[in-house]
Motif scaffolding. Structure first.
Motif, PDB file in Angstrom:
ATOM      1  N   LYS A 264       0.855  -1.183   0.000  1.00  0.00           N
ATOM      2  CA  LYS A 264       0.000   0.000   0.000  1.00  0.00           C
ATOM      3  C   LYS A 264       0.897   1.241   0.000  1.00  0.00           C
ATOM      4  O   LYS A 264       1.599   1.511   0.974  1.00  0.00           O
ATOM      5  CB  LYS A 264      -0.912   0.017   1.230  1.00  0.00           C
ATOM      6  CG  LYS A 264      -1.950  -1.099   1.243  1.00  0.00           C
ATOM      7  CD  LYS A 264      -2.865  -0.970   2.448  1.00  0.00           C
ATOM      8  CE  LYS A 264      -3.931  -2.069   2.442  1.00  0.00           C
ATOM      9  NZ  LYS A 264      -4.838  -1.972   3.614  1.00  0.00           N
ATOM     10  N   PHE A 265       0.855   1.972  -1.113  1.00  0.00           N
ATOM     11  CA  PHE A 265       1.722   3.135  -1.262  1.00  0.00           C
ATOM     12  C   PHE A 265       1.394   4.220  -0.234  1.00  0.00           C
ATOM     13  O   PHE A 265       2.277   4.952   0.198  1.00  0.00           O
ATOM     14  CB  PHE A 265       1.608   3.703  -2.681  1.00  0.00           C
ATOM     15  CG  PHE A 265       2.309   2.872  -3.716  1.00  0.00           C
ATOM     16  CD1 PHE A 265       3.673   3.013  -3.930  1.00  0.00           C
ATOM     17  CD2 PHE A 265       1.611   1.949  -4.483  1.00  0.00           C
ATOM     18  CE1 PHE A 265       4.329   2.254  -4.885  1.00  0.00           C
ATOM     19  CE2 PHE A 265       2.253   1.188  -5.444  1.00  0.00           C
ATOM     20  CZ  PHE A 265       3.625   1.331  -5.639  1.00  0.00           C
ATOM     21  N   ARG A 266       0.134   4.341   0.167  1.00  0.00           N
ATOM     22  CA  ARG A 266      -0.250   5.388   1.122  1.00  0.00           C
ATOM     23  C   ARG A 266       0.444   5.191   2.457  1.00  0.00           C
ATOM     24  O   ARG A 266       0.946   6.142   3.062  1.00  0.00           O
ATOM     25  CB  ARG A 266      -1.776   5.393   1.310  1.00  0.00           C
ATOM     26  CG  ARG A 266      -2.283   6.505   2.236  1.00  0.00           C
ATOM     27  CD  ARG A 266      -3.789   6.464   2.331  1.00  0.00           C
ATOM     28  NE  ARG A 266      -4.242   5.220   2.930  1.00  0.00           N
ATOM     29  CZ  ARG A 266      -4.302   5.007   4.262  1.00  0.00           C
ATOM     30  NH1 ARG A 266      -3.923   5.966   5.097  1.00  0.00           N
ATOM     31  NH2 ARG A 266      -4.747   3.864   4.736  1.00  0.00           N
ATOM     32  N   ILE A 267       0.508   3.946   2.924  1.00  0.00           N
ATOM     33  CA  ILE A 267       1.169   3.660   4.193  1.00  0.00           C
ATOM     34  C   ILE A 267       2.659   3.940   4.085  1.00  0.00           C
ATOM     35  O   ILE A 267       3.264   4.518   4.999  1.00  0.00           O
ATOM     36  CB  ILE A 267       0.921   2.194   4.600  1.00  0.00           C
ATOM     37  CG1 ILE A 267      -0.572   1.972   4.867  1.00  0.00           C
ATOM     38  CG2 ILE A 267       1.749   1.827   5.828  1.00  0.00           C
ATOM     39  CD1 ILE A 267      -0.937   0.542   5.170  1.00  0.00           C
ATOM     40  N   TYR A 268       3.242   3.569   2.968  1.00  0.00           N
ATOM     41  CA  TYR A 268       4.673   3.807   2.774  1.00  0.00           C
ATOM     42  C   TYR A 268       4.970   5.301   2.709  1.00  0.00           C
ATOM     43  O   TYR A 268       6.001   5.759   3.202  1.00  0.00           O
ATOM     44  CB  TYR A 268       5.153   3.107   1.501  1.00  0.00           C
ATOM     45  CG  TYR A 268       5.446   1.635   1.694  1.00  0.00           C
ATOM     46  CD1 TYR A 268       6.743   1.156   1.704  1.00  0.00           C
ATOM     47  CD2 TYR A 268       4.417   0.731   1.891  1.00  0.00           C
ATOM     48  CE1 TYR A 268       7.013  -0.193   1.887  1.00  0.00           C
ATOM     49  CE2 TYR A 268       4.663  -0.614   2.072  1.00  0.00           C
ATOM     50  CZ  TYR A 268       5.962  -1.076   2.068  1.00  0.00           C
ATOM     51  OH  TYR A 268       6.230  -2.407   2.254  1.00  0.00           O
ATOM     52  N   ARG A 269       4.075   6.070   2.098  1.00  0.00           N
ATOM     53  CA  ARG A 269       4.278   7.509   2.010  1.00  0.00           C
ATOM     54  C   ARG A 269       4.285   8.141   3.400  1.00  0.00           C
ATOM     55  O   ARG A 269       5.128   8.997   3.701  1.00  0.00           O
ATOM     56  CB  ARG A 269       3.185   8.140   1.140  1.00  0.00           C
ATOM     57  CG  ARG A 269       3.395   9.629   0.897  1.00  0.00           C
ATOM     58  CD  ARG A 269       2.420  10.181  -0.128  1.00  0.00           C
ATOM     59  NE  ARG A 269       1.039  10.122   0.361  1.00  0.00           N
ATOM     60  CZ  ARG A 269       0.111   9.319  -0.126  1.00  0.00           C
ATOM     61  NH1 ARG A 269       0.407   8.474  -1.103  1.00  0.00           N
ATOM     62  NH2 ARG A 269      -1.126   9.338   0.356  1.00  0.00           N
ATOM     63  N   ILE A 270       3.381   7.706   4.246  1.00  0.00           N
ATOM     64  CA  ILE A 270       3.337   8.226   5.618  1.00  0.00           C
ATOM     65  C   ILE A 270       4.620   7.860   6.370  1.00  0.00           C
ATOM     66  O   ILE A 270       5.204   8.701   7.067  1.00  0.00           O
ATOM     67  CB  ILE A 270       2.103   7.669   6.358  1.00  0.00           C
ATOM     68  CG1 ILE A 270       0.815   8.188   5.714  1.00  0.00           C
ATOM     69  CG2 ILE A 270       2.147   8.033   7.841  1.00  0.00           C
ATOM     70  CD1 ILE A 270      -0.441   7.542   6.249  1.00  0.00           C
ATOM     71  N   ARG A 271       5.064   6.630   6.203  1.00  0.00           N
ATOM     72  CA  ARG A 271       6.290   6.192   6.881  1.00  0.00           C
ATOM     73  C   ARG A 271       7.516   6.928   6.368  1.00  0.00           C
ATOM     74  O   ARG A 271       8.446   7.207   7.123  1.00  0.00           O
ATOM     75  CB  ARG A 271       6.466   4.679   6.718  1.00  0.00           C
ATOM     76  CG  ARG A 271       5.576   3.870   7.665  1.00  0.00           C
ATOM     77  CD  ARG A 271       5.945   2.407   7.676  1.00  0.00           C
ATOM     78  NE  ARG A 271       7.365   2.183   7.843  1.00  0.00           N
ATOM     79  CZ  ARG A 271       8.030   2.310   8.990  1.00  0.00           C
ATOM     80  NH1 ARG A 271       7.395   2.699  10.088  1.00  0.00           N
ATOM     81  NH2 ARG A 271       9.317   2.068   9.039  1.00  0.00           N
TER      82      ARG A 271
ATOM     83  N   TYR B 262       8.505  -2.872   4.515  1.00  0.00           N
ATOM     84  CA  TYR B 262       7.776  -1.971   5.408  1.00  0.00           C
ATOM     85  C   TYR B 262       8.725  -1.205   6.331  1.00  0.00           C
ATOM     86  O   TYR B 262       8.531  -0.013   6.584  1.00  0.00           O
ATOM     87  CB  TYR B 262       6.768  -2.767   6.227  1.00  0.00           C
ATOM     88  CG  TYR B 262       5.960  -1.934   7.194  1.00  0.00           C
ATOM     89  CD1 TYR B 262       4.891  -1.161   6.757  1.00  0.00           C
ATOM     90  CD2 TYR B 262       6.271  -1.935   8.560  1.00  0.00           C
ATOM     91  CE1 TYR B 262       4.151  -0.399   7.641  1.00  0.00           C
ATOM     92  CE2 TYR B 262       5.532  -1.175   9.444  1.00  0.00           C
ATOM     93  CZ  TYR B 262       4.477  -0.407   8.990  1.00  0.00           C
ATOM     94  OH  TYR B 262       3.744   0.351   9.874  1.00  0.00           O
TER      95      TYR B 262
END
Length: 246
Positions: A23-30, A130
């Motif tokens: 999920k790119f959104r989770i990676y962007r937040i991280r 992750y």
């Protein structure tokens, strides 16, 4: 044999790190979180080191200018070259290897010994991607910016030291900065941080991820991360210098 085995594990780790994110959104937040941890938190230390090292380079250059044939502008020239070519990209990266490398290794190592990584894998999450990929991306984004900041502050620190001690005037120092300026030197200084950021984040993550045991082993992993990251930086610096400048 153990070194070859570790290199093989390291290469295999990179394969999983750079696999397609779930999920790119989770990676962007991280990634934004890691930018704050890796980049923004390092700025005060880098700023302090850069200002004083620029001043020290200036003072040492002036102290060793024994020949009257050397123009006073040489102070600014040598400060610029020392800062751009080696101090800001290499020495600052070695300092950050201690700060960032130990932090990453201890963070990931603690997650390993407390079985948090095992929990991620049970849930079907690519734990390497992750945990490690956001750190690598954040390092690649922030390290060049930190190096540019270090270059500017080091040169300003040298200017302040030169003017305040009466070694040379501001105009003479600036003339030295502009003397025989080659744009490729700056490019060379800005290429190295990308390699060093990759080395620090991946090696530190490697030793943290494969930690076995308890709290003492996390400490040992942090030490190994700093040592081998520093060795990697020095070797890479040598080869990059040989390839680009010769």
């Amino acid at each position: 044999m153990k070194v070859i085995y570790n290199i093989g594990k390291y290469v295999m780790m990179l394969k999983y790190v750079f696999s397609r994110p779930e999920k790119f959104r989770i990676y962007r937040i991280r990634i934004f979180d890691e930018i704050e941890i890796i980049g923004l938190s390092s700025i005060p230390l880098v700023a302090l080191m850069s200002v004083f090292m620029g001043a020290v380079i200036t003072l040492q250059t002036a102290a060793n200018m024994d020949s009257p044939l050397l123009p006073v502008e040489t102070i600014g020239y040598i400060t610029r070259q020392s800062t751009i070519l080696e101090f800001s990209p290499t020495i600052i990266s070695l300092i950050l290897a201690g700060k960032i490398g130990s932090n990453i290794a201890s963070e990931v190592g603690t997650m390993r010994v407390t079985e948090q990584i095992d929990a991620l894998e049970i849930m079907g999450v690519n734990s390497l991607g992750y945990l490690v990929l956001p750190k690598v991306v954040a390092g690649l984004i922030t390290f060049p910016i930190i190096v540019i900041l270090s270059m500017a502050l080091s040169i300003l620190g040298g200017l302040f030291a030169a003017v305040q001690t009466g070694l040379c005037s501001q105009n003479d120092y600036v003339k030295g900065l502009r003397y025989y300026f080659i744009e490729s030197d700056v490019a060379y200084g800005l290429v190295k941080p990308f390699f060093f950021a990759f080395i620090i984040t991946t090696i530190a993550s490697f030793y943290g991820y494969y930690t076995k045991g308890g709290a003492l082993d996390v400490g040992r992993s942090s030490t190994k991360a700093v040592v081998y990251s520093s060795i990697g930086i020095l070797l890479t610096n040598y080869f990059l210098t040989q390839i680009i400048l010769t």
